[in-house]
Design a protein around this motif. Structure first.
Motif, mmCIF file in Angstrom:
data_model
loop_
_atom_site.group_PDB
_atom_site.id
_atom_site.type_symbol
_atom_site.label_atom_id
_atom_site.label_comp_id
_atom_site.label_asym_id
_atom_site.label_seq_id
_atom_site.Cartn_x
_atom_site.Cartn_y
_atom_site.Cartn_z
ATOM 1 N N VAL A 61 0.868 -1.187 0.000
ATOM 2 C CA VAL A 61 0.000 0.000 0.000
ATOM 3 C C VAL A 61 0.898 1.227 0.000
ATOM 4 N N ARG A 87 -4.302 6.629 -2.335
ATOM 5 C CA ARG A 87 -3.720 5.447 -1.708
ATOM 6 C C ARG A 87 -3.825 4.311 -2.707
ATOM 7 N N ALA A 112 -3.239 0.424 -3.800
ATOM 8 C CA ALA A 112 -3.027 -0.940 -3.297
ATOM 9 C C ALA A 112 -2.577 -1.819 -4.460
ATOM 10 N N CYS A 119 -6.265 0.117 4.927
ATOM 11 C CA CYS A 119 -5.921 -0.891 3.923
ATOM 12 C C CYS A 119 -4.465 -1.252 4.152
#
Ligand SMILES: *Cc1c(COP(=O)(O)O)cnc(C)c1O
Length: 389
Positions: free
Chosen positions: A252, A274, A276, A325
């Motif tokens: 992440v 962000r 992932a 996350c």
């Protein structure tokens, strides 16, 4: 099986629910009023034949596959079930087919003669395939009576089934009704006048079995619907979804606006984001054609957009909206919430190709078997534990 020598935690895996497969088999049988030929070619449409055949065996009169190697896999899992070969066997496969007692679908007198030569029993079963408009395999229906006379004169083989295939059962009702009428007319002649009174009739794939149950004949040859995907949208609510495909977040990163994502620089972040990174790619069967196609994955219960191009082993998802996350989170790629049909539409293909494209790196687990990756449920358990303690 040694084909998937992976140990948990898995990078990408599919969870297969045998009870959902069985429920779909019952639904199809009840709806069509016919017995089931469960189509398990191509590793059971990517679901893993070892999971699927035992789950369907109590509900299937017969299994169907594409070639002799697949037929042997079925035989090992369901030793007593008859196994039908859907397409013409390659000439070199025929001896094995006869010796193993698999049932070939025969499109010509020549093929029947070859089986007759190889047969060491009195009556090796064969099914006769008629072409009533598919244009791929089968005897032209006009030639059926003559061919049946020649085949019945051969030693060592017996016609135990009469079959055909529908090219547009999900698209063209009028054409398909005409085809079905023609099939039943030819089959009636063969049964009543050409000595095939006991031959079983089968003509319907999933779409045919769903839309034309009154014309199904004795057996339906169903694949896609067993795997929870209805080629006729109205039927979808009646099917359970047996396969959930997942992967895990491996990284992440928080990035500013203006960062390019993945090959080709086709996506640039418009805001602080962000990102992932997920452990799945086109080599696992996640279609490269989803690149820029609006595909989404579900992380921590939320849909997250797939950004930029799908690469061989990794994709990047937008996790900006998630409060939390972390690397090691589970991400859902396909299942009840993201049906195969959705991925297919966005990738410009069909559900059949999405399922059969699932690659060997996708570990097939029985539902409930541990992936070793924490999902939503294990998160909840962990929270509950820490509250308790
Ligand atoms: C694959 C196949 C089927 C199954 O089709 P679905 O649309 O998946 O139900 C039926 N009959 C033949 C000849 C096939 O090749």
């Amino acid at each position: 099986m040694t084909r998937h020598p992976h140990h948990p935690p898995h990078r990408t895996w599919a969870e297969i629910d045998g009870t959902a497969l069985a429920a779909n088999a019952r639904t199809i049988r009840e709806h069509s009023g016919a017995d089931l030929i469960a189509v398990v070619k191509a590793d059971a449409y990517g679901h893993g034949i070892a999971h699927v055949v035992p789950a369907l065996a109590p509900h299937a009169t017969m299994f169907a596959v594409a070639n002799a190697a697949e037929a042997h896999e079925v035989r090992a899992l369901a030793p007593r079930a008859p196994v039908l070969l859907l397409g013409p066997a390659a000439p070199e496969e025929r001896a094995d087919v006869v010796a193993s007692g698999f049932i070939p679908m025969v499109s010509s007198v020549d093929e029947a003669a070859a089986y007759s030569q190889l047969s060491r029993t009195a009556r090796a079963p064969i099914h006769l395939k008629l072409d009533i408009g598919m244009g791929r395999v089968g005897l032209w229906h006009e030639d059926a009576v003559e061919a049946v006379r020649e085949i019945r004169a051969l030693r060592g083989v017996a016609i135990t089934g009469i079959a055909s295939h529908l090219p547009v059962a999900d698209e063209d009702e009028e054409f398909t009704r005409g085809q079905l009428a023609l099939f039943h007319r030819v089959a009636k002649t063969l049964r009543e006048e050409e000595g095939l009174a006991h031959a079983k009739l089968h003509v319907c794939n999933s779409a045919g079995a769903i839309r034309f149950p009154e014309q199904a004949g004795d057996l339906v040859r169903v694949g896609l619907a067993l795997y929870g995907s209805a080629p006729v949208a109205e039927f979808q609510p009646r099917l359970a979804v047996p396969l959930v495909w997942k992967t895990q977040v491996t990284l992440v990163r928080d990035v500013p606006a203006g960062r390019d994502v993945s090959y080709g620089r086709t996506f640039t972040t418009q805001r602080p984001s962000r990102l992932a990174t997920l452990a799945v790619g086109y080599a696992d069967g996640y279609p490269r054609h989803l690149s820029g196609g609006g595909a989404e994955v579900i992380i921590r219960g939320r849909r997250c957009a797939v950004l930029g191009r799908v690469t061989m082993d990794q994709i990047v998802a937008d996790a900006t909206a998630l409060d939390v996350c972390e690397a090691g989170d589970e991400a859902m790629l396909m299942g009840a919430e993201i049906p195969a049909a959705e991925l297919a539409r966005k990738a410009g293909t069909i559900s059949w190709e999405i399922f059969t494209g699932l690659g060997p790196r996708v570990v097939r687990l029985a539902r409930g078997q541990e992936s070793g990756v924490r999902g939503q449920e294990s998160d909840t358990r962990r929270l509950t534990r820490s509250t308790d303690g």
